[in-house]
Design a protein around this motif. Structure first.
Motif, PDB file in Angstrom:
ATOM      1  N   LYS A   8       4.661 -11.520 -10.110  1.00 49.96           N
ATOM      2  CA  LYS A   8       6.128 -11.485 -10.228  1.00 49.96           C
ATOM      3  C   LYS A   8       6.704 -10.392  -9.339  1.00 49.96           C
ATOM      4  N   ARG A   9       6.023  -9.237  -9.285  1.00 53.58           N
ATOM      5  CA  ARG A   9       6.485  -8.162  -8.404  1.00 53.58           C
ATOM      6  C   ARG A   9       6.317  -8.549  -6.944  1.00 53.58           C
ATOM      7  N   ALA A  66      -2.860   4.768   3.904  1.00 53.29           N
ATOM      8  CA  ALA A  66      -1.678   3.919   4.090  1.00 53.29           C
ATOM      9  C   ALA A  66      -1.169   3.999   5.529  1.00 53.29           C
ATOM     10  N   PHE A  67      -1.304   5.179   6.148  1.00 48.12           N
ATOM     11  CA  PHE A  67      -0.844   5.317   7.534  1.00 48.12           C
ATOM     12  C   PHE A  67      -1.778   4.597   8.510  1.00 48.12           C
ATOM     13  N   ILE A  68      -3.037   4.434   8.135  1.00 50.26           N
ATOM     14  CA  ILE A  68      -3.927   3.598   8.953  1.00 50.26           C
ATOM     15  C   ILE A  68      -3.424   2.158   8.932  1.00 50.26           C
ATOM     16  N   GLY A  69      -3.025   1.705   7.739  1.00 44.06           N
ATOM     17  CA  GLY A  69      -2.454   0.366   7.640  1.00 44.06           C
ATOM     18  C   GLY A  69      -1.193   0.221   8.470  1.00 44.06           C
ATOM     19  N   GLY A 114       3.175   7.026  -7.245  1.00 40.79           N
ATOM     20  CA  GLY A 114       2.694   7.626  -8.489  1.00 40.79           C
ATOM     21  C   GLY A 114       1.443   6.949  -9.014  1.00 40.79           C
ATOM     22  N   ASP A 115       0.960   7.453 -10.145  1.00 42.41           N
ATOM     23  CA  ASP A 115      -0.314   7.001 -10.706  1.00 42.41           C
ATOM     24  C   ASP A 115      -0.234   5.640 -11.390  1.00 42.41           C
ATOM     25  N   LYS A 116       0.977   5.166 -11.696  1.00 43.03           N
ATOM     26  CA  LYS A 116       1.108   3.925 -12.451  1.00 43.03           C
ATOM     27  C   LYS A 116       1.303   2.693 -11.550  1.00 43.03           C
ATOM     28  N   ASN A 117       1.078   2.858 -10.264  1.00 46.18           N
ATOM     29  CA  ASN A 117       1.329   1.765  -9.323  1.00 46.18           C
ATOM     30  C   ASN A 117       0.042   1.165  -8.772  1.00 46.18           C
ATOM     31  N   GLU A 118      -1.000   1.161  -9.580  1.00 49.00           N
ATOM     32  CA  GLU A 118      -2.263   0.592  -9.127  1.00 49.00           C
ATOM     33  C   GLU A 118      -2.125  -0.885  -8.772  1.00 49.00           C
ATOM     34  N   LYS A 119      -1.204  -1.572  -9.450  1.00 53.07           N
ATOM     35  CA  LYS A 119      -1.037  -3.015  -9.193  1.00 53.07           C
ATOM     36  C   LYS A 119      -0.656  -3.282  -7.740  1.00 53.07           C
ATOM     37  N   TYR A 120       0.085  -2.344  -7.116  1.00 51.15           N
ATOM     38  CA  TYR A 120       0.466  -2.549  -5.719  1.00 51.15           C
ATOM     39  C   TYR A 120      -0.739  -2.373  -4.792  1.00 51.15           C
ATOM     40  N   GLY A 121      -1.651  -1.485  -5.161  1.00 48.56           N
ATOM     41  CA  GLY A 121      -2.881  -1.365  -4.393  1.00 48.56           C
ATOM     42  C   GLY A 121      -3.713  -2.624  -4.464  1.00 48.56           C
ATOM     43  N   ARG A 122      -3.771  -3.236  -5.635  1.00 52.35           N
ATOM     44  CA  ARG A 122      -4.502  -4.487  -5.799  1.00 52.35           C
ATOM     45  C   ARG A 122      -3.851  -5.612  -4.990  1.00 52.35           C
ATOM     46  N   LEU A 123      -2.503  -5.634  -4.959  1.00 53.17           N
ATOM     47  CA  LEU A 123      -1.802  -6.625  -4.144  1.00 53.17           C
ATOM     48  C   LEU A 123      -2.056  -6.401  -2.651  1.00 53.17           C
ATOM     49  N   ALA A 124      -2.146  -5.123  -2.258  1.00 51.44           N
ATOM     50  CA  ALA A 124      -2.453  -4.825  -0.855  1.00 51.44           C
ATOM     51  C   ALA A 124      -3.812  -5.389  -0.472  1.00 51.44           C
ATOM     52  N   LEU A 125      -4.788  -5.262  -1.354  1.00 53.09           N
ATOM     53  CA  LEU A 125      -6.108  -5.823  -1.080  1.00 53.09           C
ATOM     54  C   LEU A 125      -6.067  -7.345  -1.041  1.00 53.09           C
ATOM     55  N   GLU A 163       0.825  -1.209   0.000  1.00 56.30           N
ATOM     56  CA  GLU A 163       0.000   0.000   0.000  1.00 56.30           C
ATOM     57  C   GLU A 163       0.858   1.259   0.000  1.00 56.30           C
ATOM     58  N   MET A 164       1.985   1.227   0.691  1.00 54.27           N
ATOM     59  CA  MET A 164       2.888   2.376   0.657  1.00 54.27           C
ATOM     60  C   MET A 164       3.405   2.617  -0.758  1.00 54.27           C
ATOM     61  N   MET A 165       3.731   1.553  -1.462  1.00 56.47           N
ATOM     62  CA  MET A 165       4.196   1.686  -2.846  1.00 56.47           C
ATOM     63  C   MET A 165       3.077   2.212  -3.750  1.00 56.47           C
ATOM     64  N   TYR A 166       1.844   1.808  -3.435  1.00 53.65           N
ATOM     65  CA  TYR A 166       0.696   2.295  -4.198  1.00 53.65           C
ATOM     66  C   TYR A 166       0.422   3.762  -3.904  1.00 53.65           C
ATOM     67  N   ALA A 167       0.485   4.129  -2.617  1.00 51.57           N
ATOM     68  CA  ALA A 167       0.119   5.492  -2.215  1.00 51.57           C
ATOM     69  C   ALA A 167       1.172   6.526  -2.582  1.00 51.57           C
ATOM     70  N   PHE A 168       2.442   6.151  -2.498  1.00 51.29           N
ATOM     71  CA  PHE A 168       3.512   7.130  -2.694  1.00 51.29           C
ATOM     72  C   PHE A 168       4.319   6.887  -3.965  1.00 51.29           C
TER      73      PHE A 168
END
Length: 481
Positions: free
Chosen positions: A214-215, A126-129, A41-52, A34-39
């Motif tokens: 893979k990431r 992300a800070f809640i997490g 940039g806009d092209k890191n949606e995949k990290y948000g999906r992995l966080a979920l 989630e930190m990678m998703y939040a901080f």
């Protein structure tokens, strides 16, 4: 009766700790993603999906972990009431604080994290997490403080038949505490990294969102491999602490019955061995002088064997904490079990570091994609079970090696058992608790596997591609009209 009570406590505690390690480990990688998703940039949606994705595995392990924790704490009133009466003033407050953190703070933060996803600024979310992760880790702080006291009673005084702390701070000033906390915490990080890598490898093998996983596989290995290296150093510190406080435990994990070594020679270290606990002998493949190196850093030196230590224990404890046994108390722990558990930890440590590095190198190869390394992926999928076996082996060494004491040097396991408990009642409760723990573990694994088969959700936590497509003339389309 005592043996059955010990087995029952072992089953419930090990089950609970496996789920605690899983929940903290999964929340750690969830926060990283989630930190990678939040901080990022806009092209890191995949990290948000992995966080979920990994966040859901955290939810399942947390929920079942709470239930197994309730089962575990019932032990103190059922089979170990004498222990609770003697040390209740010491263990009570940390247990209450840990329960409040687990049931109250974590539960509220879980709800806040899950139900505010996508509804507030993603950086603040992300800070809640992060707060949820920290509150989860605080559970370890309190439990390790209790265990460190049981390993090395420190900062207490006796008031009649009750042990009382001199100060609450003394729980954390115990010399045993820093090494034990660090050892356990690093072990959980290894669980986190290898379980993340193993789940990701399994998903890649089944062609479920392979590019995203893979990431995740890379991140899992980046978490696991560095801490696997550092665990070797922490383990050596833990060995030194054990040698100073509990020499019998150290001698038992080495299978050393007789005194050995000198100023010019060292103690052998058995890589493999067979142990005869009746005759008190050991035979096997020994590496000369290596046994002296562990805990001292030198290949020479004297080491005291279990036979000598047992005589010293008889002199020290037979007329005090073990006086009711009139010299018949045995101070030998289950040596074969201790020896095997210790060897598993040593060899698993080498495996985690060596195989982890090799897997990382394969991930970096440009000529051949990691998805084509089926054997590596299969090994990673299987290897995610190894950290759980390893932390269980560590628990065996720490707790079984303290035999015959429940609190080292102060209170024996035989005196800690509830005086009115019967063999029949222990057998019944052991059967019921074992079935309950097995069902809870199965439920957690089953539900997690179901969600794994769905792959990674979208950024809203949904699986729109799995929703059934209704016929436009189906009456269900108009049910809310």
């Amino acid at each position: 009766m005592t043996e059955m009570s010990r087995i029952q406590f072992a089953v419930t505690v090990i089950t609970h700790f496996l789920l605690v390690a899983t929940s903290i480990g999964m929340m750690l990688v969830t926060v990283i993603f989630e930190m990678m998703y939040a901080f990022g940039g806009d092209k890191n949606e995949k990290y948000g999906r992995l966080a979920l994705f990994f966040g859901r595995i955290f939810f399942f392990s947390f929920a079942t972990g709470v239930l197994t924790g309730i089962v575990m704490e019932l032990q103190f009133g059922l089979n170990w009431s004498s222990y609770s009466k003697f040390f209740g003033d010491i263990i009570g407050v940390p247990l209450v604080i840990e329960s409040m953190l687990a049931f109250f703070v974590e539960s509220n933060l879980i709800g806040l994290w899950r139900f505010t996803w996508g509804k507030m600024n993603k950086k603040w979310h992300a800070f809640i997490g992060l707060a949820l992760l920290i509150s989860s880790m605080f559970s370890i702080v309190w439990i390790i403080s209790i265990n460190a006291f049981m390993q090395n009673p420190y900062g207490y005084h006796m008031e009649g038949q009750h042990a009382r702390l001199n100060s609450f701070i003394d729980l954390f000033e115990n010399p045993q505490y820093p090494n034990e906390f660090g050892h356990v915490f690093i072990g959980i990080l290894i669980v986190s990294g290898f379980v993340t890598a193993g789940i990701s490898a399994w998903q890649i093998l089944h062609k479920r969102d392979p590019e995203i996983f893979k990431r995740a596989l890379q991140i899992g290995l980046l978490v696991a491999v560095p801490v696997a290296f550092s665990q070797q150093l922490l383990a050596d510190n833990q060995i030194q602490a054990t040698m100073a406080v509990q020499p019998m435990k150290f001698a038992a994990v080495e299978g050393q019955y007789d005194n050995a070594g000198s100023k010019t020679t060292g103690v052998p270290w058995y890589a493999f061995a067979t142990i005869n606990e009746q005759k008190k002998t050991i035979k096997g493949l020994a590496i000369p002088d290596l046994g002296s190196y562990f805990g001292s850093g030198q290949f020479t030196g004297k080491a005291v064997g279990m036979k000598t230590i047992a005589k010293a224990y008889h002199t020290k404890f037979d007329k005090t904490v073990a006086k009711s046994y009139k010299g018949h108390m045995s101070y030998y722990p289950p040596v074969t079990l201790m020896f095997i558990a210790m060897r598993w930890m040593v060899y698993a440590g080498f495996f985690f570091t060596i195989f982890g590095v090799l897997a990382m190198l394969m991930m970096m190869r440009k000529k051949k994609d990691i998805a084509e390394h089926r054997k590596t992926l299969i090994t990673l999928g299987i290897a995610m079970c190894f950290p759980y076996i390893t932390i269980t082996a560590g628990w065996i060494v720490a707790e079984v090696g303290r035999f015959p004491f429940v609190v080292y040097g102060l209170f024996t396991q035989f005196d800690a058992v509830s005086p009115t408990v019967t063999a029949a009642s222990v057998t019944m409760s052991l059967t019921i608790f074992t079935i309950m723990d097995a069902l809870l573990l199965y439920t957690m694994v089953y539900i997690s596997h179901r969600y794994m088969k769905k792959g990674v959700p979208d950024i809203n936590g949904e699986y729109p591609e799995l929703e059934p497509h209704l016929d436009p003339f189906d009456r269900r389309v108009f049910k809310d009209a």
